[in-house]
Design a protein around this motif. Structure first.
Motif, PDB file in Angstrom:
ATOM      1  N   MET A   1      47.302  85.161  36.644  1.00  0.00           N
ATOM      2  CA  MET A   1      47.440  83.903  35.948  1.00  0.00           C
ATOM      3  C   MET A   1      46.705  82.822  36.751  1.00  0.00           C
ATOM      4  N   ALA A   2      45.895  82.020  36.074  1.00  0.00           N
ATOM      5  CA  ALA A   2      45.136  80.961  36.723  1.00  0.00           C
ATOM      6  C   ALA A   2      46.024  79.755  36.996  1.00  0.00           C
ATOM      7  N   LEU A   3      45.742  79.086  38.092  1.00  0.00           N
ATOM      8  CA  LEU A   3      46.475  77.872  38.425  1.00  0.00           C
ATOM      9  C   LEU A   3      45.955  76.708  37.600  1.00  0.00           C
ATOM     10  N   LEU A   4      46.801  75.743  37.396  1.00  0.00           N
ATOM     11  CA  LEU A   4      46.417  74.549  36.643  1.00  0.00           C
ATOM     12  C   LEU A   4      45.430  73.724  37.457  1.00  0.00           C
ATOM     13  N   ASP A   5      44.347  73.327  36.841  1.00  0.00           N
ATOM     14  CA  ASP A   5      43.347  72.478  37.481  1.00  0.00           C
ATOM     15  C   ASP A   5      43.659  71.030  37.132  1.00  0.00           C
ATOM     16  N   ASN A   6      44.166  70.274  38.103  1.00  0.00           N
ATOM     17  CA  ASN A   6      44.570  68.887  37.867  1.00  0.00           C
ATOM     18  C   ASN A   6      43.400  67.945  37.624  1.00  0.00           C
ATOM     19  N   ASN A   7      42.173  68.426  37.818  1.00  0.00           N
ATOM     20  CA  ASN A   7      40.994  67.591  37.587  1.00  0.00           C
ATOM     21  C   ASN A   7      40.335  67.856  36.240  1.00  0.00           C
ATOM     22  N   LYS A   8      40.820  68.851  35.509  1.00  0.00           N
ATOM     23  CA  LYS A   8      40.214  69.190  34.210  1.00  0.00           C
ATOM     24  C   LYS A   8      40.693  68.211  33.143  1.00  0.00           C
ATOM     25  N   ASP A   9      39.757  67.649  32.402  1.00  0.00           N
ATOM     26  CA  ASP A   9      40.071  66.681  31.351  1.00  0.00           C
ATOM     27  C   ASP A   9      40.605  67.407  30.120  1.00  0.00           C
ATOM     28  N   VAL A  10      41.903  67.213  29.843  1.00  0.00           N
ATOM     29  CA  VAL A  10      42.529  67.930  28.732  1.00  0.00           C
ATOM     30  C   VAL A  10      43.435  67.052  27.868  1.00  0.00           C
ATOM     31  N   LEU A  11      43.819  65.884  28.322  1.00  0.00           N
ATOM     32  CA  LEU A  11      44.799  65.071  27.595  1.00  0.00           C
ATOM     33  C   LEU A  11      44.168  63.851  26.927  1.00  0.00           C
ATOM     34  N   PRO A  12      44.422  63.668  25.625  1.00  0.00           N
ATOM     35  CA  PRO A  12      43.960  62.445  24.951  1.00  0.00           C
ATOM     36  C   PRO A  12      44.937  61.302  25.229  1.00  0.00           C
ATOM     37  N   LEU A  13      44.502  60.091  24.955  1.00  0.00           N
ATOM     38  CA  LEU A  13      45.363  58.915  25.193  1.00  0.00           C
ATOM     39  C   LEU A  13      46.663  58.994  24.410  1.00  0.00           C
ATOM     40  N   SER A  14      46.646  59.591  23.231  1.00  0.00           N
ATOM     41  CA  SER A  14      47.876  59.670  22.436  1.00  0.00           C
ATOM     42  C   SER A  14      48.948  60.473  23.164  1.00  0.00           C
ATOM     43  N   SER A  15      48.564  61.541  23.826  1.00  0.00           N
ATOM     44  CA  SER A  15      49.539  62.336  24.591  1.00  0.00           C
ATOM     45  C   SER A  15      50.024  61.579  25.809  1.00  0.00           C
ATOM     46  N   ILE A  16      49.128  60.861  26.458  1.00  0.00           N
ATOM     47  CA  ILE A  16      49.510  60.079  27.638  1.00  0.00           C
ATOM     48  C   ILE A  16      50.457  58.958  27.224  1.00  0.00           C
ATOM     49  N   ALA A  17      50.184  58.326  26.086  1.00  0.00           N
ATOM     50  CA  ALA A  17      51.069  57.273  25.584  1.00  0.00           C
ATOM     51  C   ALA A  17      52.463  57.818  25.334  1.00  0.00           C
ATOM     52  N   GLU A  18      52.539  59.015  24.795  1.00  0.00           N
ATOM     53  CA  GLU A  18      53.840  59.633  24.551  1.00  0.00           C
ATOM     54  C   GLU A  18      54.561  59.917  25.870  1.00  0.00           C
ATOM     55  N   LEU A  19      53.826  60.407  26.859  1.00  0.00           N
ATOM     56  CA  LEU A  19      54.427  60.668  28.171  1.00  0.00           C
ATOM     57  C   LEU A  19      54.976  59.395  28.812  1.00  0.00           C
ATOM     58  N   LEU A  20      54.246  58.296  28.634  1.00  0.00           N
ATOM     59  CA  LEU A  20      54.635  57.025  29.252  1.00  0.00           C
ATOM     60  C   LEU A  20      55.544  56.181  28.352  1.00  0.00           C
ATOM     61  N   THR A  21      55.866  56.705  27.179  1.00  0.00           N
ATOM     62  CA  THR A  21      56.649  55.988  26.162  1.00  0.00           C
ATOM     63  C   THR A  21      56.103  54.579  25.927  1.00  0.00           C
ATOM     64  N   THR A  22      54.824  54.535  25.623  1.00  0.00           N
ATOM     65  CA  THR A  22      54.168  53.280  25.286  1.00  0.00           C
ATOM     66  C   THR A  22      53.289  53.527  24.062  1.00  0.00           C
ATOM     67  N   LYS A  23      52.626  52.491  23.608  1.00  0.00           N
ATOM     68  CA  LYS A  23      51.765  52.600  22.429  1.00  0.00           C
ATOM     69  C   LYS A  23      50.337  52.938  22.854  1.00  0.00           C
ATOM     70  N   VAL A  24      49.664  53.694  21.994  1.00  0.00           N
ATOM     71  CA  VAL A  24      48.276  54.060  22.246  1.00  0.00           C
ATOM     72  C   VAL A  24      47.433  52.797  22.369  1.00  0.00           C
ATOM     73  N   ARG A  25      47.715  51.812  21.534  1.00  0.00           N
ATOM     74  CA  ARG A  25      46.942  50.561  21.558  1.00  0.00           C
ATOM     75  C   ARG A  25      47.031  49.874  22.924  1.00  0.00           C
ATOM     76  N   THR A  26      48.185  49.949  23.554  1.00  0.00           N
ATOM     77  CA  THR A  26      48.352  49.360  24.889  1.00  0.00           C
ATOM     78  C   THR A  26      47.420  50.053  25.882  1.00  0.00           C
ATOM     79  N   LEU A  27      47.393  51.372  25.837  1.00  0.00           N
ATOM     80  CA  LEU A  27      46.520  52.113  26.751  1.00  0.00           C
ATOM     81  C   LEU A  27      45.051  51.869  26.441  1.00  0.00           C
ATOM     82  N   LYS A  28      44.710  51.741  25.148  1.00  0.00           N
ATOM     83  CA  LYS A  28      43.317  51.447  24.782  1.00  0.00           C
ATOM     84  C   LYS A  28      42.896  50.075  25.304  1.00  0.00           C
ATOM     85  N   MET A  29      43.839  49.131  25.302  1.00  0.00           N
ATOM     86  CA  MET A  29      43.544  47.803  25.833  1.00  0.00           C
ATOM     87  C   MET A  29      43.232  47.893  27.333  1.00  0.00           C
TER      88      MET A  29
END
Length: 112
Positions: A1-29
């Motif tokens: 099993m391969a280890l997770l590469d923390n430098n690989k770009d895989v998450l869109p802003l919408s997922s990050i907004a959900e993780l941070l419990t904020t709005k996508v528009r806030t992150l886009k700003m």
């Protein structure tokens, strides 16, 4: 099993907004103000390491009420005055502190 590469770009802003419990528009700003790691592709995917910086930016803006110029200055100091290991350790400490305050009302954060 391969280890997770923390430098690989895989998450869109919408997922990050959900993780941070904020709005996508806030992150886009924040992104439009140049507060996020720069991405050249049109998909704008972010890595796990980028999420740490994004969450730090969100913390500075939403909890500490620091404006964009102040955040840019803090990030500049972070990247020019710390090597990668110290920067990672610092962001890990910030992440632990942010976990403690998640779920607490912003008015109670100053006790933090």
């Amino acid at each position: 099993m391969a280890l997770l590469d923390n430098n690989k770009d895989v998450l869109p802003l919408s997922s990050i907004a959900e993780l941070l419990t904020t709005k996508v528009r806030t992150l886009k700003m924040y992104e439009e103000k140049g507060l996020f790691p720069s991405k050249s592709d049109s998909k704008k995917l972010y890595s796990i390491n980028d999420v740490k910086v994004i969450s730090f930016v969100h913390y500075l803006a939403s909890v500490k009420k620091i404006n964009a110029n102040g955040i840019k200055y803090i990030l500049e100091m972070l990247y020019t005055n710390m090597d990668e290991k110290n920067r990672k350790d610092f962001l890990d400490i910030v992440e632990q502190k942010m976990e403690k305050i998640s779920g607490i009302d912003v008015s109670d954060v100053e006790v933090f």
